[in-house]
Write an enzyme that holds these catalytic residues in place. Structure first.
Site, PDB file in Angstrom:
ATOM      1  N   ARG A  66       0.838  -1.197   0.000  1.00  0.00           N
ATOM      2  CA  ARG A  66       0.000   0.000   0.000  1.00  0.00           C
ATOM      3  C   ARG A  66       0.879   1.255   0.000  1.00  0.00           C
ATOM      4  NH1 ARG A  66      -3.621  -1.486   5.153  1.00  0.00           N
ATOM      5  NH2 ARG A  66      -1.625  -2.457   5.713  1.00  0.00           N
ATOM      6  N   LYS A  70       1.515   1.868   7.174  1.00  0.00           N
ATOM      7  CA  LYS A  70       1.852   1.056   8.341  1.00  0.00           C
ATOM      8  C   LYS A  70       2.756   1.820   9.298  1.00  0.00           C
ATOM      9  CE  LYS A  70       0.778  -2.325   9.461  1.00  0.00           C
ATOM     10  NZ  LYS A  70      -0.408  -2.563  10.357  1.00  0.00           N
ATOM     11  N   TYR A 100      -0.998   4.604  10.521  1.00  0.00           N
ATOM     12  CA  TYR A 100      -1.367   3.645  11.566  1.00  0.00           C
ATOM     13  C   TYR A 100      -0.165   3.441  12.480  1.00  0.00           C
ATOM     14  CZ  TYR A 100      -5.566   2.291   8.940  1.00  0.00           C
ATOM     15  OH  TYR A 100      -6.776   2.290   8.299  1.00  0.00           O
ATOM     16  N   HIS A 132      -0.707   1.655  16.157  1.00  0.00           N
ATOM     17  CA  HIS A 132      -0.964   0.472  16.993  1.00  0.00           C
ATOM     18  C   HIS A 132       0.126   0.328  18.061  1.00  0.00           C
ATOM     19  CE1 HIS A 132      -4.236  -0.757  14.374  1.00  0.00           C
ATOM     20  NE2 HIS A 132      -3.445  -0.666  13.334  1.00  0.00           N
ATOM     21  N   GLU A 136      -5.805   4.985  13.653  1.00  0.00           N
ATOM     22  CA  GLU A 136      -6.743   4.077  14.328  1.00  0.00           C
ATOM     23  C   GLU A 136      -7.423   4.680  15.550  1.00  0.00           C
ATOM     24  OE1 GLU A 136      -2.741   3.075  16.253  1.00  0.00           O
ATOM     25  OE2 GLU A 136      -3.454   3.576  14.239  1.00  0.00           O
ATOM     26  N   ASP A 186      -2.883  -6.652  15.376  1.00  0.00           N
ATOM     27  CA  ASP A 186      -2.205  -5.357  15.443  1.00  0.00           C
ATOM     28  C   ASP A 186      -2.250  -4.766  16.847  1.00  0.00           C
ATOM     29  OD1 ASP A 186      -1.108  -4.879  12.958  1.00  0.00           O
ATOM     30  OD2 ASP A 186      -2.939  -4.044  12.123  1.00  0.00           O
TER      31      ASP A 186
END
Length: 372
Positions: free
Chosen positions: A15, A75, A94, A96, A118, A270
């Site tokens: 991505r 990510k 993101y 996490h 998130e 995650d």
């Protein structure tokens, strides 16, 4: 603002943070966008497509990180990327952080402003930047679970759809949120016998209205979870506590009472995973077996379908990226409490309560920093 889009370097992550359409929109607002060469190759967008949209192509990540005021990724930054971040630089991606103290420390050490997709909220308390990937992961969970159930892959040898005269496979979905709803939808579409469990009676009522008698619903007590898990061929973990570690709903002791060759797909990996025996895996080596039960715990599931995932994510993140770029991070966060909810780390301090609690770190009040 000078915005940088690096090429993702996590295992099998194809991505990219911005599509050419997003680059064009940001450029129209007067911002300059730099894209690392090859960043869009995984979604079928070459450097020329980004150049036509107004981006400058950068030869490497080091130069991009050094120049950009804001980094837009997909990510969480890998250690090498964390070390390229600098004080005051915005990181929008993101994160996490709850199960990842190493990353949290590196981000704190960098002094950057880390805003996590998130934990951004909306006026109804939903997670609009997590939802697109939750939809993808929920739908993929059944797909990869069905493949893992094949005997050659360690599974029980069950076809979820069944055939005339042979009952369908049984699927238990733990959690009735975005992931769980999308998983149930695909499992029902394949003809499986599906039970979804959740702690919200209201949510179960909504699902009952949506799918009627085709979907079984159950309130998620410990007994109900055990009953569903012990009889299921495929169990999908779809629970989420925003910013915090996922609760462990399936213990190691429970594996001994499960069917040999059953499959667990942990979409919550995650956030540390909702099965006690879960550990992150990659698309290179996605499964492992514990006590005869197949575990699929890939931490970036949507990365396997990068084109769909990137376009879904980019259209959700663009309005927030525009706010940050147009107004600067302090003004943007002061003006939008929902974007402020995405602030995880700033100037070496943890700013999100769930992240601070999960990591055992001191929580700092972002209001004081924003008022300065």
């Amino acid at each position: 603002m000078l915005i940088g889009v690096p090429k993702e370097i996590k295992n099998h992550e194809y991505r990219v943070g911005l599509t050419p359409a997003s680059v064009r929109e940001l450029s129209a607002h007067g911002h300059k966008i730099m894209v690392e060469t090859g960043a869009g190759a995984g979604i079928g967008m070459d450097d020329a497509a980004y150049q036509r949209a107004g981006a400058e192509i950068m030869a490497d990540a080091a130069g991009l990180f050094a120049a950009a005021e804001m980094i837009v990724k997909v990510k969480e930054p890998q250690p090498a990327e964390c070390r390229m971040l600098r004080p005051g630089q915005i990181l929008f991606t993101y994160l996490h952080l709850a199960p990842d103290p190493e990353q949290a420390k590196l981000l704190m050490d960098s002094g950057c402003i880390a805003i996590a997709y998130e934990t951004v909220t909306d006026e109804r308390g939903r997670l609009p930047l997590l939802a697109p990937m939750s939809e993808v992961a929920g739908r993929m969970a059944v797909q990869v679970g069905a493949v893992s159930l094949q005997k050659a892959n360690g599974g029980f040898g069950v076809l979820l759809a069944g055939v005339p005269g042979v009952p369908p496979g049984r699927v238990a979905v733990l959690g009735g949120g975005v992931v769980g709803t999308n998983a149930a939808r695909i499992a029902l579409g394949m003809g499986a016998d599906v039970t979804i469990l959740d702690k919200s009676i209201g949510r179960l009522a909504q699902l009952d209205d949506l799918y009627g008698p085709h979907l079984k619903t159950a309130f998620a007590t410990t007994e109900a979870i055990e009953e569903a898990v012990f009889h299921a061929d495929l169990i999908i973990g779809a629970v989420l506590v925003p910013g915090a570690s996922a609760p462990k709903l399936v213990t190691r002791a429970m594996l001994g009472q499960m069917r040999r060759g059953a499959v667990l797909v942990d979409v919550a990996i995650d956030q540390g995973g909702c099965f006690e025996t879960s550990r992150p895996t990659t698309h290179d080596d996605p499964t492992y077996i514990v006590e005869g039960v197949v575990h699929y715990c890939v931490a970036n599931m949507p990365g396997a379908v990068p084109r769909t995932s990137t376009f879904a994510l980019a259209q959700a993140t663009l309005p927030y990226a525009l706010k940050l770029a147009d107004h600067g991070w302090k003004a943007a966060l002061r003006a939008d409490p929902h974007l402020l909810a995405g602030l995880n780390v700033a100037e070496g301090r943890i700013m999100h309560p769930a992240v601070a609690a999960a990591l055992g770190e001191t929580l700092h009040d972002p209001g004081r920093m924003l008022a300065a």
